[in-house]
Design an enzyme around this catalytic site. Structure first.
Site, PDB file in Angstrom:
ATOM      1  N   TYR A 132       2.913   0.173  14.196  1.00 33.48           N
ATOM      2  CA  TYR A 132       3.751   1.800  13.392  1.00 33.48           C
ATOM      3  C   TYR A 132       3.515   2.867  12.971  1.00 33.48           C
ATOM      4  CZ  TYR A 132       0.365  -0.067   9.673  1.00 33.48           C
ATOM      5  OH  TYR A 132      -0.982  -0.497   8.954  1.00 33.48           O
ATOM      6  N   ASP A 146      -6.275  -6.402  -1.782  1.00 32.25           N
ATOM      7  CA  ASP A 146      -4.748  -6.375  -1.862  1.00 32.25           C
ATOM      8  C   ASP A 146      -4.910  -7.561  -2.875  1.00 32.25           C
ATOM      9  OD1 ASP A 146      -4.103  -5.742   1.430  1.00 32.25           O
ATOM     10  OD2 ASP A 146      -4.366  -4.714   0.069  1.00 32.25           O
ATOM     11  N   LYS A 184       6.735   5.244   7.543  1.00 35.29           N
ATOM     12  CA  LYS A 184       5.614   4.651   8.515  1.00 35.29           C
ATOM     13  C   LYS A 184       7.243   4.420   9.212  1.00 35.29           C
ATOM     14  CE  LYS A 184       2.116   3.676   5.193  1.00 35.29           C
ATOM     15  NZ  LYS A 184       2.006   2.410   3.769  1.00 35.29           N
ATOM     16  N   HIS A 231       1.314  -1.146  -0.039  1.00 39.26           N
ATOM     17  CA  HIS A 231       0.171  -0.291  -0.231  1.00 39.26           C
ATOM     18  C   HIS A 231       1.098   1.313  -0.022  1.00 39.26           C
ATOM     19  CE1 HIS A 231      -3.014  -3.079   2.338  1.00 39.26           C
ATOM     20  NE2 HIS A 231      -3.342  -2.422   1.149  1.00 39.26           N
TER      21      HIS A 231
HETATM   22  C1  LIG Z   1      -5.152   2.162   7.725  1.00 36.91           C
HETATM   23  C2  LIG Z   1      -5.579   2.278   7.978  1.00 36.91           C
HETATM   24  C3  LIG Z   1      -7.244   1.735   7.909  1.00 36.91           C
HETATM   25  N1  LIG Z   1      -8.480   2.172   8.995  1.00 36.91           N
HETATM   26  C4  LIG Z   1      -9.697   1.037   8.252  1.00 36.91           C
HETATM   27  C5  LIG Z   1     -10.366   1.223   7.529  1.00 36.91           C
HETATM   28  C6  LIG Z   1     -10.412  -0.227   6.917  1.00 36.91           C
HETATM   29  O1  LIG Z   1     -11.656  -0.299   7.505  1.00 36.91           O
HETATM   30  C7  LIG Z   1      -9.796  -0.645   8.325  1.00 36.91           C
HETATM   31  C8  LIG Z   1      -8.619  -2.103   7.849  1.00 36.91           C
HETATM   32  O2  LIG Z   1      -8.156  -1.139   6.382  1.00 36.91           O
HETATM   33  P1  LIG Z   1      -7.003  -1.927   6.156  1.00 36.91           P
HETATM   34  O3  LIG Z   1      -7.613  -3.400   5.051  1.00 36.91           O
HETATM   35  O4  LIG Z   1      -6.580  -0.825   4.707  1.00 36.91           O
HETATM   36  O5  LIG Z   1      -6.207  -2.139   6.741  1.00 36.91           O
HETATM   37  P2  LIG Z   1      -3.744  -2.977   6.235  1.00 36.91           P
HETATM   38  O6  LIG Z   1      -4.216  -3.958   4.774  1.00 36.91           O
HETATM   39  O7  LIG Z   1      -3.679  -3.207   7.133  1.00 36.91           O
HETATM   40  O8  LIG Z   1      -3.445  -1.684   4.963  1.00 36.91           O
HETATM   41  C9  LIG Z   1      -2.468  -1.323   6.505  1.00 36.91           C
HETATM   42  O9  LIG Z   1      -1.858  -2.197   5.638  1.00 36.91           O
HETATM   43  C10 LIG Z   1      -0.455  -1.440   4.949  1.00 36.91           C
HETATM   44  C11 LIG Z   1       0.520  -2.434   5.884  1.00 36.91           C
HETATM   45  C12 LIG Z   1       0.005  -0.494   4.801  1.00 36.91           C
HETATM   46  O10 LIG Z   1       1.161   0.130   5.617  1.00 36.91           O
HETATM   47  C13 LIG Z   1      -1.069   0.846   5.568  1.00 36.91           C
HETATM   48  O11 LIG Z   1      -0.808   1.424   6.953  1.00 36.91           O
HETATM   49  C14 LIG Z   1      -1.939  -0.090   5.176  1.00 36.91           C
HETATM   50  O12 LIG Z   1      -2.661   0.310   3.882  1.00 36.91           O
HETATM   51  O13 LIG Z   1      -8.928  -0.022   8.575  1.00 36.91           O
HETATM   52  C15 LIG Z   1      -8.550   3.424   9.596  1.00 36.91           C
HETATM   53  O14 LIG Z   1      -9.509   3.835  10.094  1.00 36.91           O
HETATM   54  N2  LIG Z   1      -7.137   4.074   8.764  1.00 36.91           N
HETATM   55  C16 LIG Z   1      -5.882   3.723   9.077  1.00 36.91           C
HETATM   56  O15 LIG Z   1      -4.799   3.985   8.820  1.00 36.91           O
END
Ligand SMILES: Cc1cn([C@H]2C[C@H](O)[C@@H](COP(=O)(O)OP(=O)(O)O[C@H]3O[C@H](C)C(=O)[C@H](O)[C@H]3O)O2)c(=O)[nH]c1=O
Length: 180
Positions: free
Chosen positions: A130, A166, A70, A61
Site C-alpha cells: 500500500y 492491536d 492509503k 490503525h
Molecule cells: C507501519 C510501519 C511499521 N514499521 C515497523 C514498526 C514495527 O517494528 C514493524 C511492524 O509494525 P506494525 O506492527 O505497526 O505493523 P502493522 O500492524 O502492519 O501496521 C500497519 O497496519 C495497518 C494495516 C495500517 O494501515 C498501517 O499501515 C500500519 O499501522 O514495522 C515501519 O518501520 N514503518 C511503518 O510504516
C-alpha cells in the site's frame, strides 16, 4: 481503471484495467494523471509491504495529526480490508466499509485521511502492498479496537491473530476528537 465511491465519502474502490494475453497480464497499479482525474492523490511518499498468515488481523490503525491516506492492494492471497470513519463531527462517524481485495479481482481500496484502517487475512497467506500519502510517524499512531461493538465490523474471522498493540486498541467512545 474504474473508481467507485463507497458509502463512506472519500473511501474509493479502484478496479484496474487488466490486459491479459497468452503471457499473463499487465495492469497499471497507479497512474498519477488518472488518479488525479478520479479523486485519488497525486502524490504518495511511502510504499509498504506486509505478509501475513490466515487469520492475522492488522489494525485498526491511524496516524494523527499527520494522517496517512492509503491505497491498498493484495498482490498474493486475499484480505478483508476495512476503513472506519473516525472524523469528529462526521455524519458517518463510526461507520465502516469492508471489501475483499485479492489477487483475482486486483481491486484496491483508497482509505483517506480521517479513517482508521485494518484488514484480516482470509487466505493461507496474503501479501499486501500500500502507498501512503505521508511517512510513518510512530509517535502519532493510534489504534482502534478491532471488535468495538460500537463500530460492529462484520469480520469474516472470529478469533483473529493480533499483535499485542492491536489487542488493546481504544474503543471509539474513548477516542479524542480527531479532525482532518
Ligand atoms: C507501519 C510501519 C511499521 N514499521 C515497523 C514498526 C514495527 O517494528 C514493524 C511492524 O509494525 P506494525 O506492527 O505497526 O505493523 P502493522 O500492524 O502492519 O501496521 C500497519 O497496519 C495497518 C494495516 C495500517 O494501515 C498501517 O499501515 C500500519 O499501522 O514495522 C515501519 O518501520 N514503518 C511503518 O510504516
Amino acid at each position: 481503471m474504474k473508481v467507485e465511491q463507497t458509502k463512506l465519502e472519500g473511501v474509493l474502490l479502484v478496479t484496474p484495467q487488466v490486459f491479459g494475453d497468452e503471457r499473463g497480464f499487465f495492469m497499471e497499479t497507479y497512474n498519477r494523471e488518472k488518479a488525479l482525474a478520479n479523486g485519488l492523490p497525486g502524490e504518495f511518499v511511502q510504499d509498504n509491504h506486509s505478509k501475513s498468515s490466515r487469520g492475522v488481523l492488522r489494525g485498526l490503525h491511524y496516524q494523527h495529526p499527520q494522517w496517512q491516506g492509503k491505497l491498498v492492494r493484495t498482490v498474493q492471497g486475499e484480505i478483508f480490508d476495512v476503513a472506519v470513519d473516525i472524523r469528529a463531527g462526521s455524519t458517518t462517524y463510526g461507520e465502516w466499509v469492508g471489501y475483499l481485495l485479492n489477487d483475482e479481482n486486483k481491486q484496491q481500496l483508497y482509505v483517506p485521511p480521517g479513517f482508521a484502517h485494518g484488514f484480516v487475512v482470509t487466505s493461507d497467506t496474503a501479501e499486501v502492498v500500500y502507498k501512503c500519502t505521508t511517512v510513518y510517524a510512530p509517535a502519532q499512531e493510534g489504534s482502534v479496537l478491532w471488535n468495538d461493538p460500537d463500530i460492529g465490523i462484520e469480520w469474516p474471522i472470529d478469533s483473529p491473530i493480533l499483535s499485542a498493540k492491536d489487542q488493546v486498541g481504544r474503543r471509539l467512545a474513548d477516542l479524542p476528537a480527531l479532525t482532518v
